[in-house]
Design a protein around this motif. Structure first.
Motif, PDB file in Angstrom:
ATOM      1  N   ARG A 105      26.665 -28.132   8.465  1.00 12.10           N
ATOM      2  CA  ARG A 105      25.234 -28.226   8.171  1.00 12.10           C
ATOM      3  C   ARG A 105      24.649 -26.816   8.056  1.00 12.10           C
ATOM      4  O   ARG A 105      24.912 -25.948   8.894  1.00 12.10           O
ATOM      5  N   THR A 154      18.572 -33.813   2.218  1.00 12.34           N
ATOM      6  CA  THR A 154      19.796 -33.163   2.674  1.00 12.34           C
ATOM      7  C   THR A 154      20.854 -33.394   1.608  1.00 12.34           C
ATOM      8  O   THR A 154      21.207 -34.540   1.304  1.00 12.34           O
ATOM      9  N   GLU A 155      21.324 -32.296   1.018  1.00 16.36           N
ATOM     10  CA  GLU A 155      22.235 -32.380  -0.113  1.00 16.36           C
ATOM     11  C   GLU A 155      23.667 -32.127   0.355  1.00 16.36           C
ATOM     12  O   GLU A 155      23.948 -31.152   1.048  1.00 16.36           O
ATOM     13  N   ARG A 156      24.586 -33.013  -0.025  1.00 17.50           N
ATOM     14  CA  ARG A 156      26.003 -32.821   0.273  1.00 17.50           C
ATOM     15  C   ARG A 156      26.590 -32.014  -0.876  1.00 17.50           C
ATOM     16  O   ARG A 156      26.551 -32.447  -2.036  1.00 17.50           O
ATOM     17  N   TYR A 173      29.418 -28.872   2.740  1.00 18.05           N
ATOM     18  CA  TYR A 173      28.169 -28.486   3.391  1.00 18.05           C
ATOM     19  C   TYR A 173      27.125 -29.588   3.225  1.00 18.05           C
ATOM     20  O   TYR A 173      27.079 -30.275   2.199  1.00 18.05           O
ATOM     21  N   GLU A 174      26.309 -29.718   4.253  1.00 11.68           N
ATOM     22  CA  GLU A 174      25.083 -30.489   4.149  1.00 11.68           C
ATOM     23  C   GLU A 174      23.941 -29.485   4.120  1.00 11.68           C
ATOM     24  O   GLU A 174      23.618 -28.863   5.132  1.00 11.68           O
ATOM     25  N   THR A 192      32.398 -31.216   7.801  1.00  8.41           N
ATOM     26  CA  THR A 192      31.149 -30.973   7.068  1.00  8.41           C
ATOM     27  C   THR A 192      30.263 -30.060   7.894  1.00  8.41           C
ATOM     28  O   THR A 192      30.024 -30.305   9.071  1.00  8.41           O
ATOM     29  N   ARG A 208      26.237 -30.039  -6.024  1.00  9.27           N
ATOM     30  CA  ARG A 208      25.986 -31.337  -5.398  1.00  9.27           C
ATOM     31  C   ARG A 208      27.137 -32.292  -5.701  1.00  9.27           C
ATOM     32  O   ARG A 208      27.697 -32.291  -6.807  1.00  9.27           O
ATOM     33  N   ASP A 225      35.983 -36.233   0.654  1.00  7.56           N
ATOM     34  CA  ASP A 225      36.199 -36.571   2.055  1.00  7.56           C
ATOM     35  C   ASP A 225      37.625 -36.273   2.515  1.00  7.56           C
ATOM     36  O   ASP A 225      37.979 -36.568   3.653  1.00  7.56           O
ATOM     37  N   ALA A 279      20.505 -28.817   4.341  1.00  3.11           N
ATOM     38  CA  ALA A 279      19.336 -29.535   4.872  1.00  3.11           C
ATOM     39  C   ALA A 279      18.068 -28.777   4.487  1.00  3.11           C
ATOM     40  O   ALA A 279      17.747 -27.734   5.068  1.00  3.11           O
TER      41      ALA A 279
END
Length: 225
Positions: free
Chosen positions: A6, A73-75, A64-65, A4, A97, A141, A67
Motif C-alpha cells: 500500500r 484505491t488503485e491496484r 501496489y495499492e 501487495t 492500473r 495475483d 490509495a
C-alpha cells in the motif's frame, strides 16, 4: 500470490509540465495511474515513500495499492520512474492500473541455487549469466518474486535454459517458440605462460676486445731510436 504494498497518494488537479513543477515545489513527486480502459488518475507522492520502494529492488514485479486521499484505491504496477540527471531524485512516477483477469508483463529476476555443489563450478568452470531477468506474462495475483535454476548437477559445457527454470506460478515467457538460454557454464580461461627469454648473445666487445688490444699495444716502454 505476490505481496501487495500500500502506498499513499494525493490527488492532482491538473496535468502538464507546469503543474508537475508546482507539485515538486511542494516537496512531492508527481505521478499518474493509467490503463484498464479508464481515465488516467493524476496523483502525487511523498518522495520518501517512493525511495523506500526503489531501494528495495525488484519494484517492477511488486503489486501496489495506490490509495488516493479522498479518492479511489488503485491496484497497479510501478512501470516507469523518471530521475533528475543531477540529483538522481525521482521526478515522475507512472503506475499501470490492473484490469480484472488481465495478465501483466513483468521482469522477474533469476536466482541460481547450489553453486557451491555444482560439479562444473567446483572444477573451475565459470557461470556466464545471459539473462539476469526474464520477462514474462503473469497473473497479477501470482507474480513470482524470482525464478530459480538449480546448478547442483551442472557441469562444464552445460546451457541452462528456460526449461530449467523452476516456475510454479504458471507464467509464460515473452520470448516464444524456443527454449532460450538463461546461463551457460563455461570452461575456465587458461592463460599460457610467456616463453622464457633467450640468453643474450655475447657482445662483440667480449669476442674481439678492441679495448684490450689497444692496452696490449701500449704495454711496456717505448723503444729508443
Amino acid at each position: 500470490m505476490v505481496q501487495t504494498i500500500r502506498i499513499e497518494a494525493a490527488a492532482r488537479g491538473r496535468a502538464g509540465k507546469g503543474a508537475a513543477r508546482a507539485t515538486r515545489r511542494e516537496g512531492l513527486v508527481p505521478g499518474v495511474v493509467y490503463g484498464a480502459k479508464q481515465e488516467a488518475t493524476l496523483v502525487a507522492f511523498d518522495p520518501r515513500d517512493i525511495m523506500k520502494e526503489l531501494n528495495k529492488g525488484g519494484w517492477q514485479s511488486h503489486l501496489y495499492e495506490v490509495a488516493v486521499k479522498d479518492g479511489p484505491t488503485e491496484r497497479a504496477l510501478m512501470r516507469d520512474v523518471q530521475f533528475d540527471p543531477v540529483t538522481d531524485r525521482p521526478l515522475h512516477i507512472d503506475f499501470q492500473r490492473l484490469a480484472p483477469g488481465a495478465r501483466i508483463r513483468v521482469k522477474v529476476p533469476v536466482a541460481f541455487l547450489n553453486e557451491d555443489t555444482s560439479p562444473g563450478l567446483k572444477t573451475g568452470g565459470v557461470l556466464n549469466v545471459v539473462r539476469r531477468e526474464i520477462e514474462v506474462l503473469a497473473d497479477p495475483d501470482a507474480v513470482p518474486e524470482k525464478f530459480e535454476i538449480d546448478l547442483g548437477e551442472a557441469t562444464i559445457g552445460d546451457s541452462l535454459r528456460w526449461s530449467a527454470v523452476k516456475d510454479t506460478s504458471g507464467t509464460k515467457p515473452v520470448i516464444v517458440g524456443r527454449d532460450f538460454v538463461v546461463a551457460t557454464l563455461a570452461a575456465p580461461t587458461v592463460v599460457e605462460d610467456a616463453p622464457a627469454a633467450a640468453p643474450a648473445a655475447p657482445e662483440a666487445a667480449k669476442q674481439k676486445n678492441p679495448a684490450g688490444a689497444a692496452s696490449a699495444s701500449t704495454k711496456g716502454p717505448a723503444k729508443k731510436k
